[in-house]
Write a protein that holds these residues in place. Structure first.
Motif, PDB file in Angstrom:
ATOM      1  N   ARG A   1      22.889  69.682  17.433  1.00 34.14           N
ATOM      2  CA  ARG A   1      23.996  68.834  17.871  1.00 34.14           C
ATOM      3  C   ARG A   1      24.673  68.247  16.634  1.00 34.14           C
ATOM      4  O   ARG A   1      24.002  67.757  15.730  1.00 34.14           O
ATOM      5  CB  ARG A   1      23.526  67.680  18.763  1.00 34.14           C
ATOM      6  N   LEU A   2      25.998  68.304  16.621  1.00 34.62           N
ATOM      7  CA  LEU A   2      26.782  67.710  15.555  1.00 34.62           C
ATOM      8  C   LEU A   2      27.802  66.794  16.213  1.00 34.62           C
ATOM      9  O   LEU A   2      28.497  67.215  17.141  1.00 34.62           O
ATOM     10  CB  LEU A   2      27.493  68.795  14.743  1.00 34.62           C
ATOM     11  N   SER A   3      27.873  65.552  15.749  1.00 28.27           N
ATOM     12  CA  SER A   3      28.836  64.620  16.330  1.00 28.27           C
ATOM     13  C   SER A   3      29.656  63.961  15.234  1.00 28.27           C
ATOM     14  O   SER A   3      29.167  63.751  14.121  1.00 28.27           O
ATOM     15  CB  SER A   3      28.127  63.569  17.186  1.00 28.27           C
ATOM     16  N   ALA A   4      30.919  63.658  15.570  1.00 32.45           N
ATOM     17  CA  ALA A   4      31.847  63.033  14.628  1.00 32.45           C
ATOM     18  C   ALA A   4      33.050  62.506  15.404  1.00 32.45           C
ATOM     19  O   ALA A   4      33.299  62.952  16.526  1.00 32.45           O
ATOM     20  CB  ALA A   4      32.304  64.040  13.577  1.00 32.45           C
ATOM     21  N   PRO A   5      33.804  61.602  14.811  1.00 35.13           N
ATOM     22  CA  PRO A   5      35.008  61.118  15.480  1.00 35.13           C
ATOM     23  C   PRO A   5      36.121  62.173  15.552  1.00 35.13           C
ATOM     24  O   PRO A   5      36.947  62.155  16.456  1.00 35.13           O
ATOM     25  CB  PRO A   5      35.473  59.942  14.603  1.00 35.13           C
ATOM     26  N   ARG A   6      36.127  63.112  14.564  1.00 37.48           N
ATOM     27  CA  ARG A   6      37.211  64.093  14.485  1.00 37.48           C
ATOM     28  C   ARG A   6      36.648  65.432  14.035  1.00 37.48           C
ATOM     29  O   ARG A   6      35.941  65.495  13.024  1.00 37.48           O
ATOM     30  CB  ARG A   6      38.244  63.593  13.464  1.00 37.48           C
ATOM     31  N   VAL A   7      36.963  66.505  14.761  1.00 37.72           N
ATOM     32  CA  VAL A   7      36.534  67.852  14.379  1.00 37.72           C
ATOM     33  C   VAL A   7      37.713  68.803  14.506  1.00 37.72           C
ATOM     34  O   VAL A   7      38.322  68.921  15.576  1.00 37.72           O
ATOM     35  CB  VAL A   7      35.360  68.362  15.245  1.00 37.72           C
TER      36      VAL A   7
END
Length: 160
Positions: free
Chosen positions: A67-73
């Protein structure tokens, strides 16, 4: 005396880690990078001009156990639009694979190569141990990561 010697050896090892890159295991099992990539976000903007898609707001990327999470992708598709070429995550990134987690300022996932490069204030947590570096290159297929640029760690003694 043995405890003092252990601490001195650990400090010496930590100093040598700071001077060079360090390879560590990442993920309990090898990641199958041919699995589908799932994306969820608050909003999506697609550009037909350059074959990209911008996901914003609580973005979560999933592929198998990773799982990869970020505000902007920002997602770049292959030239024939048949798949994802790479993902660029910004704004504070968290990568979780099995029981390990890494945080960084940015990350770039080259999907076909099965590699993730995390840059800026990298923090890798593996159980009670943590490693800090400037960059971390993850090879998902081999389940390894290489940390570079002022690598620092603290070793827990057997008494703690």
């Amino acid at each position: 005396m043995i405890r003092v010697l252990t601490i001195v050896c650990a400090l010496g090892l930590a100093t040598s880690l700071a001077a060079q890159g360090t390879e560590v295991a990442f993920g309990a099992v090898q990641q199958d990078t041919s699995l589908p990539v799932e994306v969820s976000a608050q909003s999506l903007s697609v550009s037909q001009n350059d074959g990209s898609a911008l996901f914003t707001g609580d973005v979560v990327i999933g592929q198998g156990e990773m799982r990869l999470s970020a505000p902007r992708v920002l997602v770049f598709y292959t030239k024939d639009q048949s798949g994802i070429e790479r993902l660029e995550a910004t704004g504070g990134v968290t990568l979780v694979n099995a029981d390990q987690a890494a945080e960084a300022d940015t990350a770039e996932y080259e999907v076909n190569r099965g590699t993730i490069r995390m840059v800026g204030n990298v923090l890798l947590t593996q159980g009670a141990n943590t490693l800090v570096s400037d960059t971390m290159d993850v090879d998902l297929e081999n389940g390894t990561a290489r940390m570079n640029g002022r690598v620092r760690t603290v070793f827990q003694s057997g008494d703690n």
